[in-house]
Scaffold this active site. Structure first.
Site, PDB file in Angstrom:
ATOM      1  N   LYS A  73       0.838  -1.206   0.000  1.00 32.18           N
ATOM      2  CA  LYS A  73       0.000   0.000   0.000  1.00 32.18           C
ATOM      3  C   LYS A  73       0.876   1.259   0.000  1.00 32.18           C
ATOM      4  CE  LYS A  73      -3.769  -2.547   2.080  1.00 32.18           C
ATOM      5  NZ  LYS A  73      -4.497  -2.990   3.280  1.00 32.18           N
ATOM      6  N   GLN A 115      -4.453  -1.880   9.450  1.00 32.59           N
ATOM      7  CA  GLN A 115      -4.406  -3.179   8.792  1.00 32.59           C
ATOM      8  C   GLN A 115      -5.055  -4.231   9.697  1.00 32.59           C
ATOM      9  OE1 GLN A 115      -3.203  -3.829   5.597  1.00 32.59           O
ATOM     10  NE2 GLN A 115      -4.099  -5.848   5.977  1.00 32.59           N
ATOM     11  N   ASP A 164     -11.016   2.832   4.295  1.00 31.26           N
ATOM     12  CA  ASP A 164     -11.490   1.458   4.106  1.00 31.26           C
ATOM     13  C   ASP A 164     -13.021   1.403   4.053  1.00 31.26           C
ATOM     14  OD1 ASP A 164      -9.514  -0.449   3.718  1.00 31.26           O
ATOM     15  OD2 ASP A 164      -9.120  -0.734   5.859  1.00 31.26           O
TER      16      ASP A 164
END
Ligand code: NDP
Length: 298
Positions: A54, A98, A121
């Site tokens: 990422k 994460q 997200d």
């Protein structure tokens, strides 16, 4: 069938990244450098790999990345404090923790802690609610990527029978919510299947669009599919194989048999995976634009 279209996720993801790069430039012109913070609280090598991918993706399109690591056995408060700091930082527009977080940390509390305007997200309950209500701020990256793939290949969802296999919060549920949305990229009659579904094969046999996200290697095969169906394989499964690494990646769909029946199909790798990565960049630029009132038109 020879006429089967292989959906090229790498190519569509490259188009998304090109778009994102243009928007980064628009933001730069307005004096804003978009920034994404990744937070890792895990020793899992796979999670470490995802986070570093990422960061590399950000660099490629001109997004600044900030990385925070918390010891996997640290108290949950350390993670909450780190999120609070990132929420306050003007140079951080998107925050991604994460997953999974360690067992002693409550995942829901983590997701609620992130400023919903920085929740790239799309897992904060406010953003989940907005998606369900048809007023999405950040669409979760994987289902959003699938939606982009369907649009890029002119797959008609309106009036189509769609079957989503899997009901996770990160893939199955938001995917189904996008497909039933009253919009040209939705309007599908959508069935959501899971481990308690009876007669999955019967559901699949009727489906014009199949999104497989169960995490079971190659469990949908060609014999279960309707002729000409569009098959989107979200699964990424490691199976033992005689390769250098000792494994290979396969999807939830048995590619060869499915390809013989499908009208269009995504490969694994090279289908949904690259789209998920690209949509995170898209959400980050969108977040920066929203926070500074710069119209990035995404
Ligand atoms: P989860 O394990 O969270 O969810 C799996 C879902 O599949 C559950 O809803 C489960 O049902 C359902 N399921 C399990 N067995 C069956 C069965 N026999 N028949 C029908 N449904 C079943 O997985 P995720 O949603 O997180 O991920 C799914 C897959 O996608 C994984 O392979 C993952 O690696 C991959 N993935 C890929 C991404 C990408 O970018 N390409 C991104 C995210 C995930 P129940 O709810 O009843 O347990």
């Amino acid at each position: 069938a020879d006429a089967t279209t292989v959906i090229d996720g790498e190519a569509v993801a490259a188009d998304v990244r090109a778009d994102v790069t243009t928007h980064v430039e628009t933001l730069e012109d307005a004096g804003v450098t978009p920034g994404l913070a990744t937070v890792l609280m895990s020793d899992d090598p796979a999670s470490e790999t995802y986070v570093s991918m990422k960061q590399r993706d950000c660099e490629e399109v001109g997004i600044e990345s900030v990385h925070v690591e918390i010891d996997a056995d640290a108290p949950a408060d350390e993670l909450y404090d780190a999120i609070d700091d990132l929420n306050d930082r003007d140079d951080v527009h998107g925050i991604l923790v994460q997953l999974p977080v360690p067992d002693h940390v409550d995942k829901r509390s983590v997701l609620r802690r992130i400023d919903p305007e920085k929740d790239v997200d799309g897992f904060h309950p406010e953003n989940v609610g907005r998606l369900v209500a048809g007023d999405a701020r950040f669409k979760p990256c994987t289902p959003h990527g699938v939606q982009k793939l369907l649009a890029a290949y002119d797959v008609e969802t309106e009036g189509a029978d769609a079957v989503v296999v899997g009901r996770s919060d990160i893939v199955g549920k938001p995917m189904a919510n996008l497909l039933i949305q009253k919009s040209p990229t939705g309007n599908a009659t959508t069935t959501v299947c899971h481990s308690r579904t009876e007669d999955l094969a019967g559901k699949l046999a009727e489906a014009d669009v199949v999104v497989a996200a169960a995490g079971i290697p190659e469990f949908v095969d060609g014999s279960m599919l309707k002729d000409g169906a569009t098959v989107i394989d979200v699964g990424i499964n490691r199976v033992d194989a005689d390769t250098e690494k000792g494994y290979e990646l396969v999807g939830d769909v048995e590619y060869e048999s499915a390809r013989g029946v499908a009208g269009a199909i995504t490969p694994v790798p090279g289908g949904v995976g690259p789209m998920t990565r690209a949509m995170l960049l898209y959400n980050t630029v969108k977040a920066a634009g929203l926070q500074y009132d710069v119209d990035v038109n995404l």
